[in-house]
Design a protein around this motif. Structure first.
Motif, PDB file in Angstrom:
ATOM      1  N   VAL A  48     -10.836  15.494  63.324  1.00 44.59           N
ATOM      2  CA  VAL A  48     -12.158  14.986  63.657  1.00 44.59           C
ATOM      3  C   VAL A  48     -12.559  15.437  65.065  1.00 44.59           C
ATOM      4  O   VAL A  48     -13.581  16.080  65.257  1.00 44.59           O
ATOM      5  CB  VAL A  48     -12.198  13.452  63.568  1.00 44.59           C
ATOM      6  CG1 VAL A  48     -13.528  12.922  64.095  1.00 44.59           C
ATOM      7  CG2 VAL A  48     -11.943  12.989  62.139  1.00 44.59           C
ATOM      8  N   LEU A  64     -18.956  17.775  62.276  1.00 42.88           N
ATOM      9  CA  LEU A  64     -19.201  16.474  62.882  1.00 42.88           C
ATOM     10  C   LEU A  64     -19.883  16.563  64.244  1.00 42.88           C
ATOM     11  O   LEU A  64     -20.240  15.527  64.819  1.00 42.88           O
ATOM     12  CB  LEU A  64     -17.884  15.714  63.026  1.00 42.88           C
ATOM     13  CG  LEU A  64     -17.129  15.456  61.718  1.00 42.88           C
ATOM     14  CD1 LEU A  64     -15.801  14.779  62.004  1.00 42.88           C
ATOM     15  CD2 LEU A  64     -17.973  14.625  60.770  1.00 42.88           C
ATOM     16  N   MET A  83     -19.154   6.954  66.585  1.00 43.69           N
ATOM     17  CA  MET A  83     -19.634   7.584  65.361  1.00 43.69           C
ATOM     18  C   MET A  83     -21.047   7.098  65.081  1.00 43.69           C
ATOM     19  O   MET A  83     -21.265   5.898  64.897  1.00 43.69           O
ATOM     20  CB  MET A  83     -18.711   7.246  64.193  1.00 43.69           C
ATOM     21  CG  MET A  83     -17.249   7.589  64.465  1.00 43.69           C
ATOM     22  SD  MET A  83     -16.189   7.318  63.035  1.00 43.69           S
ATOM     23  CE  MET A  83     -16.303   5.537  62.884  1.00 43.69           C
ATOM     24  N   LEU A  86     -23.817   7.535  60.467  1.00 41.67           N
ATOM     25  CA  LEU A  86     -22.714   7.604  59.503  1.00 41.67           C
ATOM     26  C   LEU A  86     -23.219   7.834  58.090  1.00 41.67           C
ATOM     27  O   LEU A  86     -24.301   7.368  57.706  1.00 41.67           O
ATOM     28  CB  LEU A  86     -21.880   6.338  59.584  1.00 41.67           C
ATOM     29  CG  LEU A  86     -20.941   6.286  60.797  1.00 41.67           C
ATOM     30  CD1 LEU A  86     -20.457   4.857  61.047  1.00 41.67           C
ATOM     31  CD2 LEU A  86     -19.758   7.221  60.590  1.00 41.67           C
ATOM     32  N   ASP A  90     -18.259   9.935  55.276  1.00 42.46           N
ATOM     33  CA  ASP A  90     -17.407   9.648  56.430  1.00 42.46           C
ATOM     34  C   ASP A  90     -16.379   8.558  56.117  1.00 42.46           C
ATOM     35  O   ASP A  90     -15.516   8.264  56.949  1.00 42.46           O
ATOM     36  CB  ASP A  90     -18.252   9.207  57.625  1.00 42.46           C
ATOM     37  CG  ASP A  90     -19.151  10.310  58.154  1.00 42.46           C
ATOM     38  OD1 ASP A  90     -20.317  10.016  58.484  1.00 42.46           O
ATOM     39  OD2 ASP A  90     -18.695  11.466  58.220  1.00 42.46           O
ATOM     40  N   TYR A  94      -9.166   6.307  59.576  1.00 48.87           N
ATOM     41  CA  TYR A  94      -9.213   7.092  60.805  1.00 48.87           C
ATOM     42  C   TYR A  94      -7.954   6.819  61.622  1.00 48.87           C
ATOM     43  O   TYR A  94      -7.603   5.659  61.862  1.00 48.87           O
ATOM     44  CB  TYR A  94     -10.462   6.747  61.606  1.00 48.87           C
ATOM     45  CG  TYR A  94     -11.700   7.373  61.027  1.00 48.87           C
ATOM     46  CD1 TYR A  94     -12.229   6.930  59.824  1.00 48.87           C
ATOM     47  CD2 TYR A  94     -12.321   8.448  61.665  1.00 48.87           C
ATOM     48  CE1 TYR A  94     -13.350   7.526  59.261  1.00 48.87           C
ATOM     49  CE2 TYR A  94     -13.454   9.045  61.116  1.00 48.87           C
ATOM     50  CZ  TYR A  94     -13.960   8.577  59.923  1.00 48.87           C
ATOM     51  OH  TYR A  94     -15.071   9.173  59.371  1.00 48.87           O
TER      52      TYR A  94
END
Length: 122
Positions: A48, A64, A83, A86, A90, A94
């Motif tokens: 990410v 991203l 973030m 969204l 997604d 994480y």
């Protein structure tokens, strides 16, 4: 040894925002490159974002860029992932990760957190 604990995940509607935190304990946090990865059901773990030990440089997955922002506070031994905008895609667990070997986009980091679930509803 470094222990990493993520927090901040949850359920959010599409278009919403979340900020994930990863608190580190153990070895000097300020010497570690930190990264975020994510893993959706049935998929491989994917990169990410990452941030260098000093915080001067950041790296993102191309898909991203512009929506996610990684940052760190070495005084608080914490790395963040903001973030925005969204999307349902997604949705994933994480993970926070750290190493002293510099930024890599493969999941080859030495230290990992337990993960935090992010679910984005449509």
């Amino acid at each position: 040894q470094v222990q990493l604990v993520e927090s901040g995940g949850g359920l959010v509607q599409a278009g919403g925002s979340l900020r994930l935190s990863c608190a580190a304990s153990g070895r000097p946090f300020s010497r570690y490159t930190m990264a975020w990865f994510r893993q959706a059901p049935g998929k491989e773990r994917e990169f990410v974002a990452a941030i260098t030990a000093s915080g001067e440089s950041t790296y993102y997955a191309d898909s991203l860029k512009g929506r996610f922002t990684i940052s760190r506070d070495n005084a608080k031994n914490t790395v963040y992932l903001q973030m925005n905008s969204l999307k349902p895609e997604d949705t994933a667990v994480y993970y926070c990760a750290g190493n002293r070997m510099g930024v890599v986009t493969a999941p080859q980091y030495k230290y990992w957190g337990q993960g935090t679930q992010v679910t984005v509803s449509s």
